[in-house]
Design a protein around this motif. Structure first.
Motif, PDB file in Angstrom:
ATOM      1  N   VAL A 291       0.858  -1.187   0.000  1.00 34.83           N
ATOM      2  CA  VAL A 291       0.000   0.000   0.000  1.00 34.83           C
ATOM      3  C   VAL A 291       0.891   1.233   0.000  1.00 34.83           C
ATOM      4  O   VAL A 291       1.880   1.293   0.734  1.00 34.83           O
ATOM      5  N   VAL A 292       0.546   2.165  -0.863  1.00 34.70           N
ATOM      6  CA  VAL A 292       1.369   3.365  -0.987  1.00 34.70           C
ATOM      7  C   VAL A 292       0.498   4.604  -0.763  1.00 34.70           C
ATOM      8  O   VAL A 292      -0.581   4.720  -1.328  1.00 34.70           O
ATOM      9  N   LEU A 293       0.982   5.510   0.095  1.00 37.12           N
ATOM     10  CA  LEU A 293       0.204   6.709   0.429  1.00 37.12           C
ATOM     11  C   LEU A 293       0.915   7.978  -0.025  1.00 37.12           C
ATOM     12  O   LEU A 293       2.138   8.078   0.087  1.00 37.12           O
ATOM     13  N   ILE A 294       0.138   8.913  -0.491  1.00 31.64           N
ATOM     14  CA  ILE A 294       0.690  10.216  -0.846  1.00 31.64           C
ATOM     15  C   ILE A 294      -0.405  11.265  -0.659  1.00 31.64           C
ATOM     16  O   ILE A 294      -1.607  10.934  -0.743  1.00 31.64           O
ATOM     17  N   ILE A 341      -0.131  -6.015   5.546  1.00 36.18           N
ATOM     18  CA  ILE A 341       0.340  -5.536   4.253  1.00 36.18           C
ATOM     19  C   ILE A 341       1.268  -4.329   4.509  1.00 36.18           C
ATOM     20  O   ILE A 341       0.948  -3.470   5.332  1.00 36.18           O
ATOM     21  N   PRO A 342       2.428  -4.316   3.874  1.00 32.78           N
ATOM     22  CA  PRO A 342       3.337  -3.184   4.137  1.00 32.78           C
ATOM     23  C   PRO A 342       2.768  -1.863   3.637  1.00 32.78           C
ATOM     24  O   PRO A 342       2.192  -1.798   2.543  1.00 32.78           O
ATOM     25  N   ILE A 343       2.887  -0.819   4.444  1.00 34.27           N
ATOM     26  CA  ILE A 343       2.408   0.511   4.063  1.00 34.27           C
ATOM     27  C   ILE A 343       3.615   1.455   3.898  1.00 34.27           C
ATOM     28  O   ILE A 343       4.391   1.663   4.832  1.00 34.27           O
ATOM     29  N   TYR A 344       3.770   1.956   2.689  1.00 35.61           N
ATOM     30  CA  TYR A 344       4.826   2.930   2.404  1.00 35.61           C
ATOM     31  C   TYR A 344       4.162   4.279   2.197  1.00 35.61           C
ATOM     32  O   TYR A 344       3.115   4.369   1.550  1.00 35.61           O
ATOM     33  N   ALA A 345       4.785   5.321   2.723  1.00 37.26           N
ATOM     34  CA  ALA A 345       4.175   6.641   2.555  1.00 37.26           C
ATOM     35  C   ALA A 345       5.206   7.661   2.098  1.00 37.26           C
ATOM     36  O   ALA A 345       6.362   7.628   2.522  1.00 37.26           O
ATOM     37  N   ASP A 346       4.745   8.552   1.254  1.00 40.20           N
ATOM     38  CA  ASP A 346       5.587   9.675   0.860  1.00 40.20           C
ATOM     39  C   ASP A 346       5.752  10.599   2.063  1.00 40.20           C
ATOM     40  O   ASP A 346       4.887  10.661   2.937  1.00 40.20           O
ATOM     41  N   HIS A 347       6.857  11.355   2.079  1.00 40.35           N
ATOM     42  CA  HIS A 347       7.110  12.260   3.208  1.00 40.35           C
ATOM     43  C   HIS A 347       5.989  13.276   3.411  1.00 40.35           C
ATOM     44  O   HIS A 347       5.807  13.776   4.515  1.00 40.35           O
ATOM     45  N   SER A 348       5.234  13.555   2.338  1.00 37.00           N
ATOM     46  CA  SER A 348       4.157  14.552   2.433  1.00 37.00           C
ATOM     47  C   SER A 348       3.075  14.152   3.438  1.00 37.00           C
ATOM     48  O   SER A 348       2.321  14.997   3.928  1.00 37.00           O
TER      49      SER A 348
END
Ligand code: ATP
Ligand code: MG
Length: 573
Positions: A291-294, A341-348
């Motif tokens: 999962v990717v967050l921005i 599930i791995p969660i990756y997030a942008d610095h924003s």
């Protein structure tokens, strides 16, 4: 050379398909002709320019200690199997079976071949470092050949491959190549911008591209005019213009958002702004979901994401997978409550507060979401696509975007090929090690086209003298040919001993001759007319500045010598 001795079929019009100025002018000046899609023939005048660029490259490469080879273009398929590039190169690679059924590849680049040479020939640290290069035909079945020789299917590349004992050695070689490239482009009269680049499919540790600013460029350059930061958009880093501060979190609340899936629909529906939303995207990174967050007003840069995840393959997850993981349809997904599930997030994401995100229930979102309180991020990564109003990461000034043409590429490759092809040497300490590689490419044809893109006017090409097909063109306009025959002949002879001279003594109108000379772009014009010769004068006109001089007949040779010397000086390194 007399103009009658060289085939220069100039044209008034360029073919309709030619959109790039360089393409138009290369055709119109008789440099090249198209044979078929992405395939061109260099005509004599084009070849003269080609050889000049090639020689500049050769001289600078030799000066930097690289050694020229001449490998075959047809290469054995097994080499490409070993490195996996038979697949990863995709449809660009032309594969052919020979009479015995053996698979061969027409080399699009030669990492495999030079690594194989080193594998066989080099076994000790005493033989290292080496830097081998070639200036030779490359074949790539480009999906969209365009802009003439700028992106064609058969072109000439100078490609060099360095092998060093360790990273320190590679760093030194890399610096030398970078300097050689600067010299090459300066000598070709080409202004380049060096930009940091994405590592790409080759896999490596550092890479820079030499770019030429141009409207027709296919790359987007992110530039800071203040501190000089320059990066390809594919990897550019940037900062937000407005620094947001964290607010006090309010109570989490689920709200109905029937059919409101996109950020745009939601901002209208909730009368909010995009930067209040956490965009949640499920990707498959090497077949594993992540999962990717921005922040909602930003776009994910998938190349940066792929690099950050170190994934060979990255694609969006399909609807079924998303439903399985989040229990909701696309558009209603969010990080709150997601498990396993791995969660990756942008610095924003870090500075967001009271954010809106999908509730992992269809037609529902939640508001007042807080990072620390409501969900956890496994890793923060930089995956935002830089925007034109972002700030420079180095000096916080405003960034600007420009289009650029890649003419050269320097690349610390690392161990990718020496490991996959099992190249080893015996080091001082008696241990077997893999050499570390660098590779360095310049497109000869594309460099020529880029020079034209950067240096032309309404009349044609303006060649820097270093790559011009001739230094001087003598335009003979005398009607009384006999009377001035001796002057013309002796000047031609005198110039010819030292310079490359084209003499246009055709039976044609002055306008016709000037048009051709300007279209072809020869730096210095010497014009012989009855009027001036009657007063023992000869006119000299510079192609670039349009400056004209009337020179005494007796002083013409030293004067031309001075002018040409000055011209060459401009491109010295
Ligand atoms: P691009 O991104 O433009 O396709 P590339 O990254 O594939 O280029 P490299 O493999 O780094 O290119 O090749 C080195 C140099 O060869 C490029 O900098 C360019 O000058 C030249 N080059 C690459 N492909 C072509 C082509 N199809 N036609 C002409 N020159 C090319
Ligand atoms: Mg490249």
């Amino acid at each position: 050379m007399l103009i009658s001795e060289i085939f220069i079929p100039t044209l008034k019009e360029s073919p309709a398909e030619a959109v790039a100025m360089s393409h138009k002018l290369m055709i119109r000046s008789g440099m090249i002709r198209k044979l078929s899609s992405g395939l061109y023939t260099y005509f004599p005048i084009g070849l003269r320019i080609f050889r000049k660029v090639e020689n500049i490259i050769r001289e600078e490469m030799n000066k930097a200690g690289a050694q020229e080879f001449n490998p075959s273009i047809l290469t054995p398929g097994e080499l490409w199997q070993k490195t996996g590039r038979l697949e990863t190169f995709g449809p660009v690679l032309i594969q052919i079976k020979d009479h015995s059924g053996h698979l061969n590849v027409l080399g699009p680049t030669h990492e495999e071949v030079f690594t194989e040479i080193v594998r066989i020939e080099i076994s000790s640290y005493k033989q290292l470092p080496v830097n081998f290069y070639q200036i030779k035909t490359k074949i790539r079945d480009e999906i969209r050949p365009r802009y003439g020789v700028m992106r064609c299917r058969e072109f000439t590349m100078k490609d060099a491959y360095s092998f060093d004992i360790d990273e320190k050695g590679l760093e030194e070689t890399y610096k030398k190549m970078r300097q050689a490239y600067k010299n090459i482009f300066k000598r070709c009269g080409l202004n380049t911008i060096i930009v940091e680049e994405d590592m790409g499919a080759m896999g490596g540790t550092a890479s820079e591209e030499f770019m030429v600013e141009s409207e027709i460029g296919e790359a987007t350059l992110v530039l800071c005019k203040k501190c000089g930061y320059a990066a390809n958009l594919e990897r550019a880093e940037s900062l937000d213009k407005i620094e947001s501060k964290k607010e006090t979190p309010e109570a989490l609340k689920e709200i109905d958002t029937p059919n409101q899936k996109t950020i745009e629909e939601l901002t209208n529906f909730l009368k909010s702004s995009p930067d209040k939303f956490i965009k949640t995207i499920v990707y498959m990174a090497d077949e594993k979901p992540v999962v990717v967050l921005i922040r909602g007003d930003l776009e994910i840069n998938e190349i940066k994401l792929q690099n950050a995840l170190k994934a060979v393959n990255l694609e969006l997850a399909d609807d079924v997978t998303i439903k399985k993981i989040t229990k909701a349809n696309v558009g209603f997904v969010g990080p709150v409550g997601l498990k396993n599930i791995p969660i990756y997030a942008d610095h924003s994401i870090k500075t967001m507060s009271n954010a809106v995100t999908g509730a992992n229930k269809n037609d529902k979102h939640i508001i007042n979401v807080d990072l620390d309180r409501d969900f956890k991020v496994d890793e923060f990564i930089d995956i935002r696509t830089a925007k034109e109003d972002d700030l420079c990461i180095k000096c916080k000034s405003g960034l600007i975007f420009k289009k650029g043409i890649e003419v050269g590429h320097v690349f610390k490759l690392g161990y990718k090929y020496t490991k996959s092809m099992n190249v080893k040497f015996l080091d001082k300490d008696n241990k077997e090690k893999h050499p570390i590689m660098g590779c360095y490419g310049i497109g000869v044809d594309r460099t020529i086209a880029a020079v034209i893109e950067q240096s032309n006017d309404k009349d044609g090409i303006i060649w820097p003298i270093t790559v011009a097909p001739f230094d001087v063109v003598m335009i003979v306009l005398t009607r009384d040919k006999k009377k001035y025959q001796d002057t013309t002949d002796s000047l031609y002879k005198g110039l010819n001993e030292k310079y490359e001279v084209l003499m246009d003594n055709r039976e044609a109108s002055p306008g016709f001759k000037f048009k051709d000379a300007d279209l072809i772009g020869i730096p210095v014009k010497i014009i012989l007319s009855d009027k001036n010769l009657a007063q023992d004068k000869i006119e000299v006109k510079m192609r670039k500045s349009g400056e004209t001089m009337l020179v005494d007949k007796g002083k013409i040779l030293p004067e031309i010598e001075k002018i040409i010397k000055e011209e060459y000086k401009k491109y010295e390194v």
